[in-house]
Design an enzyme around this catalytic site. Sequence first.
Site: not given
Length: 311
Positions: A20, A213, A244, A253
């Site tokens: 991620d 997040h 994002c 995150n």
Amino acid sequence: MNQPSPCHTKIEINEVAPRDGLQIEARFVPTEDKVRWIDALSTTGLRRIEATSFTSPKAIPNLRDAAEVVTGIQRREGVDITVLVPNVIGTERALACQVDEINLVMSASNSHGLANLRMTPAQSLEQFAAILDVTQGSGVFINASLSTAFGCPFEGEVPEARVLELVEQLISLGIQGITLCDTTGMANPAQVKRLCEAVLGRWPETPFTLHFHNTRGMGLANALAAWQAGITRFDASLGGLGGCPFAPGASGNVCTEDLVHMFEAMGVDTGVDLDALLEVAATLPDLIGHDVPGQVVKAGKSTRRYAMPGR
Ligand code: MG
């Protein structure tokens, strides 16, 4: 009479930075550096590491070395290696690398699904059914991450009933674990408490993970609210890597070492050696070429003491 507290004294962390976090970085981290980094992470007591994504190299060039990474890292007892897969081809590639777990991803909202995956939730569910056909008998744990479970950056509110309906569909399809994702940092602690209580009350046997997040500074507060509702599994990203794509510049995150620090300070066992984790976190700026949002690596633990000034 007081209800018994649903809070658990032990939680487990799924480290998602290698997937991620790295996926949106400006530069490609060389494969041998990724392998060394994941190997270091896997000695810190993390329960699970999302190592990469078996996506098309064109879609996510930063993770084009997925197979080399998964076959290059050391596999350790007690540390599950999970990978994200978007489709049947990715699933076959992941199974060939002997992963422990596969993570599928879909959106709870139509517009985010179309924007992010070019699929509506209904189309994602069809794809999951095809993927489950391929994984049958493999013994690999199948998790599904539900994006925008706490709000959609395009549609706004995602009704709780909608989320529960999708969870129901995922479970009846044969998905074993579910991650509820606050993809763009819209969740607040009261909302998190409600949804976590709802899913745990209805599906007490299903392992639910929460993915927060820190886009609006509510990441740790949301994790605390989830834990107070009885959640024991959390996604987190070393250094707070990741972000994002719809909020440029916003932080990403929830940060693993900050999350571990909070829970350990409260006496909750995360299984993680925080000092070892902080050592790995301190290497991040060199690995990726810029500063990261994590706080504890800069401030030190709350047990840190200073010499009084002027003495
Ligand atoms: Mg994320």
